[in-house]
Motif scaffolding. Structure first.
Motif, PDB file in Angstrom:
ATOM      1  N   MET A   1      -6.766   8.729   5.559  1.00 18.69           N
ATOM      2  CA  MET A   1      -8.092   8.451   5.008  1.00 18.69           C
ATOM      3  C   MET A   1      -8.638   7.072   5.374  1.00 18.69           C
TER       4      MET A   1
ATOM      5  N   GLY B   1       4.205   3.005  -4.043  1.00 17.30           N
ATOM      6  CA  GLY B   1       3.311   3.243  -5.169  1.00 17.30           C
ATOM      7  C   GLY B   1       3.889   4.287  -6.096  1.00 17.30           C
ATOM      8  N   LEU B   2       3.012   4.937  -6.818  1.00 13.31           N
ATOM      9  CA  LEU B   2       3.458   5.994  -7.721  1.00 13.31           C
ATOM     10  C   LEU B   2       4.171   7.084  -6.939  1.00 13.31           C
ATOM     11  N   GLY B   3       3.846   7.191  -5.653  1.00 14.17           N
ATOM     12  CA  GLY B   3       4.505   8.176  -4.806  1.00 14.17           C
ATOM     13  C   GLY B   3       6.013   8.023  -4.819  1.00 14.17           C
TER      14      GLY B   3
ATOM     15  N   ALA C   1      -0.781  -0.299  -4.216  1.00 11.35           N
ATOM     16  CA  ALA C   1      -1.384   0.927  -3.682  1.00 11.35           C
ATOM     17  C   ALA C   1      -2.856   1.020  -4.073  1.00 11.35           C
TER      18      ALA C   1
ATOM     19  N   PHE D   1       1.154  11.272   1.868  1.00  8.67           N
ATOM     20  CA  PHE D   1       0.671  10.519   0.709  1.00  8.67           C
ATOM     21  C   PHE D   1       1.409   9.196   0.604  1.00  8.67           C
ATOM     22  N   LYS D   2       2.714   9.243   0.835  1.00 10.41           N
ATOM     23  CA  LYS D   2       3.560   8.065   0.721  1.00 10.41           C
ATOM     24  C   LYS D   2       3.105   6.952   1.659  1.00 10.41           C
TER      25      LYS D   2
ATOM     26  N   SER E   1       0.828  -1.210   0.000  1.00 10.29           N
ATOM     27  CA  SER E   1       0.000   0.000   0.000  1.00 10.29           C
ATOM     28  C   SER E   1       0.861   1.257   0.000  1.00 10.29           C
ATOM     29  N   ALA E   2       1.891   1.260   0.832  1.00 14.31           N
ATOM     30  CA  ALA E   2       2.733   2.454   0.945  1.00 14.31           C
ATOM     31  C   ALA E   2       3.509   2.709  -0.344  1.00 14.31           C
TER      32      ALA E   2
ATOM     33  N   SER F   1       0.292   6.332   2.930  1.00 12.57           N
ATOM     34  CA  SER F   1      -1.127   5.976   2.804  1.00 12.57           C
ATOM     35  C   SER F   1      -1.914   6.308   4.061  1.00 12.57           C
TER      36      SER F   1
ATOM     37  N   TYR G   1      -5.376   8.747  -9.614  1.00 14.82           N
ATOM     38  CA  TYR G   1      -4.307   7.748  -9.466  1.00 14.82           C
ATOM     39  C   TYR G   1      -4.450   6.642 -10.509  1.00 14.82           C
TER      40      TYR G   1
ATOM     41  N   THR H   1      -7.030   4.041   5.038  1.00 18.10           N
ATOM     42  CA  THR H   1      -6.412   2.863   4.407  1.00 18.10           C
ATOM     43  C   THR H   1      -5.715   2.002   5.450  1.00 18.10           C
TER      44      THR H   1
ATOM     45  N   LEU I   1      -7.009  14.624   2.942  1.00 24.18           N
ATOM     46  CA  LEU I   1      -6.012  13.836   3.682  1.00 24.18           C
ATOM     47  C   LEU I   1      -5.506  14.553   4.928  1.00 24.18           C
TER      48      LEU I   1
ATOM     49  N   SER J   1      -5.124  -1.183  -2.000  1.00 25.24           N
ATOM     50  CA  SER J   1      -5.419  -0.672  -0.660  1.00 25.24           C
ATOM     51  C   SER J   1      -6.413   0.485  -0.705  1.00 25.24           C
ATOM     52  N   LEU J   2      -6.387   1.238  -1.799  1.00 24.45           N
ATOM     53  CA  LEU J   2      -7.343   2.348  -1.912  1.00 24.45           C
ATOM     54  C   LEU J   2      -8.756   1.823  -2.133  1.00 24.45           C
TER      55      LEU J   2
HETATM   56  N1  TRP Z   1       1.041   5.402  -0.787  1.00 23.99           N
HETATM   57  C1  TRP Z   1       0.710   5.267  -2.172  1.00 23.99           C
HETATM   58  C2  TRP Z   1       1.817   5.861  -3.025  1.00 23.99           C
HETATM   59  O1  TRP Z   1       2.803   6.293  -2.569  1.00 23.99           O
HETATM   60  C3  TRP Z   1      -0.614   5.887  -2.521  1.00 23.99           C
HETATM   61  C4  TRP Z   1      -1.714   5.537  -1.593  1.00 23.99           C
HETATM   62  C5  TRP Z   1      -2.260   4.326  -1.387  1.00 23.99           C
HETATM   63  C6  TRP Z   1      -2.385   6.433  -0.730  1.00 23.99           C
HETATM   64  N2  TRP Z   1      -3.232   4.392  -0.412  1.00 23.99           N
HETATM   65  C7  TRP Z   1      -3.331   5.680  -0.015  1.00 23.99           C
HETATM   66  C8  TRP Z   1      -2.251   7.785  -0.501  1.00 23.99           C
HETATM   67  C9  TRP Z   1      -4.127   6.304   0.948  1.00 23.99           C
HETATM   68  C10 TRP Z   1      -3.063   8.401   0.453  1.00 23.99           C
HETATM   69  C11 TRP Z   1      -3.977   7.669   1.179  1.00 23.99           C
HETATM   70  O2  TRP Z   1       1.712   5.894  -4.214  1.00 23.99           O
END
Ligand code: TRP
Length: 455
Positions: free
Chosen positions: A237, A29-31, A325, A231-232, A26-27, A234, A110, A239, A393, A328-329
């Motif tokens: 929100m 990802g595109l981030g 990621a 964001f990185k 989850s952590a 997660s 995303y 998750t 967020l 998990s969203l």
């Molecule tokens: N962490 C993921 C990334 O770095 C993106 C992501 C997944 C996310 N779940 C999330 C960001 C929940 C915010 C909240 O790409």
């Protein structure tokens, strides 16, 4: 409390390794690959990196621990978890509702970026979009973004793939897939790094990433770093609350969160080590922004031996990162619908996929037919990114920190973090509580007000 818990056996992660793979999935990802190198490049390199590190430790880690702990203790979706743990009559469950809204907005843009990554896997196989002339790679990117059907259909494919994995459940879908994919991600990334380090300008690339230059650090840079940390990891929100509800009771949450943080950081750094030496070797600017991945890198790959293979490896590993990621969203609203409305899991997934596809289409078409539609100067795509990252967020993050720090209470939090006394995490719990009460809300508040242009 126990009486309100469902009596049927809940799906969940089955091993420590599975927990780590899914949470890290989850952590990461595109981030790490789309945002981190571009932001580090744009904000002066190592100075930014250092501040990002601090933000991760002081804000990211405590909120992540709080979310995982709340989720595991309640063994329920975020809305229900907050309702269960809050004093009667206090509407903390609204935080879960905000989180669910944030999930849809994030997924809307995303999933479109993931769609581009999938298209670039295809382009790598074909060998198209590979040119040493950045004007050509830019035109290739513009052609993709400007084509409404390519944008829409590729996004639908992403949503179908993610929905298809989720249908298999938490252990059978999320855990099984991330357990196989995460090691592959590290392998591919390490391979790219080794290759990149043999290039002529490797030293310049590494110096850019690791030699701090604080002259470029100002308030805006600090705030960007805090936002990225959020964001990185997660967080903010629900998750991590959702995933926490799938953790085994004996899981050591602070240890798990720490490992995920370190491994996620490693992926970001490896991505930087893979990208910057190559970018410097061919005389490109590291400050190219998000176009770094889709425009600059293909131009770099074109000049390397085995460039097409390297480009393929790069976009495959980015797809892998993005899949974990996205899973998990999407899982957040899926769990809410199954638990709250009693929908069978496949139906809940279908409803959620459709519900993402609607705002998703707005993002997909932002580069073509909807390019002229602006709200406050932003395209629909940028608006979704802005509202979720800068508004929902951070608000969610502050409220979760305050809830865990003040409302749930020190005794309950300490007990839950220590697995009811079987782990010696009491001292750690105190540190986390101090951060949750005094540091995280303040820092997040400043980030948010700045993001909105208020300070
Ligand atoms: N962490 C993921 C990334 O770095 C993106 C992501 C997944 C996310 N779940 C999330 C960001 C929940 C915010 C909240 O790409």
């Amino acid at each position: 409390m126990a009486a309100t818990r469902p009596t049927t056996k809940r799906d969940g992660f089955t091993s420590t390794l599975g927990v780590l793979a899914a949470t890290l999935g989850s952590a990461v990802g595109l981030g790490n690959i789309w945002k981190f190198p571009a932001l580090t490049g744009a904000n002066g390199g190592a100075g930014f990196l250092l501040i990002y590190l601090l933000a991760t430790l002081l804000v990211g880690l405590p909120v992540m621990i709080a979310e995982l702990t709340l989720g595991r203790h309640a063994r329920a979706n975020p809305i229900r978890a907050l309702r269960m743990l809050a004093p009667p009559g206090q509407p903390w469950w609204l935080v879960g509702v905000i989180g669910m809204l944030a999930a849809f907005l994030i997924m809307a843009f995303y999933s479109e970026v993931v769609a581009w990554v999938f298209v670039y896997v295809w382009k790598s196989l074909e060998g198209s979009a590979l040119s040493s002339d950045p004007a050509v790679t830019e035109a290739a990117f513009a052609a993709m973004v400007g084509n409404p059907w390519v944008s829409l259909v590729s996004q639908w494919l992403v949503l179908l793939l993610i929905g298809g994995i989720l249908v298999k459940g938490v252990a059978g879908g999320i855990e099984a897939v991330t357990k196989r994919l995460m090691p592959l991600l590290f392998l591919l990334l390490a391979g790219l790094c080794v290759f990149s380090l043999t290039l002529d300008e490797a030293a310049a690339g590494l110096a850019f990433l690791f030699k701090p230059d604080f002259s470029k650090v100002d308030a805006a840079v600090v705030l960007t770093a805090v936002g990225l940390a959020f964001f990185k990891m997660s967080i903010g929100m629900g998750t991590m609350m959702t995933y926490g509800s799938y953790f085994r009771s004996e899981q050591n949450i602070p240890l798990t969160a720490g490992r995920v943080m370190v491994a996620d950081l490693a992926v970001s750094l490896l991505a930087g080590i893979a990208i910057f030496p190559a970018v410097f070797t061919f005389g490109f600017e590291p400050t190219a922004g998000p176009s770094l991945v889709f425009i600059t890198l293909p131009a770099v790959f074109a000049q390397l031996p085995f460039g097409q293979v390297l480009m393929l490896v790069f976009f495959i590993l980015t797809s892998i990162a993005a899949i974990g990621a996205m899973l998990s969203l999407l899982e957040v609203p899926v769990l809410v619908l199954t638990e709250r409305l009693g929908l069978p899991r496949p139906l809940a997934i279908g409803v959620c996929v459709l519900a993402v596809a609607v705002p998703g289409a707005g993002c997909a078409l932002s580069g073509s037919v909807l390019a002229g539609v602006r709200v406050a100067g932003l395209t629909f795509f940028d608006l979704m990114d802005f509202v979720s990252s800068n508004l929902l967020l951070p608000v969610g993050g502050i409220l979760i920190a305050l809830f865990a720090g003040y409302v749930w209470g020190r005794a309950a939090f300490t007990r839950a973090v220590s697995n009811g006394g079987t782990l010696r995490n009491e001292g750690l719990a105190v540190v986390v509580l101090v951060l949750l009460r005094y540091v995280s809300p303040l820092l997040i508040g400043v980030v948010m007000l700045n993001g909105l242009g208020i300070i």
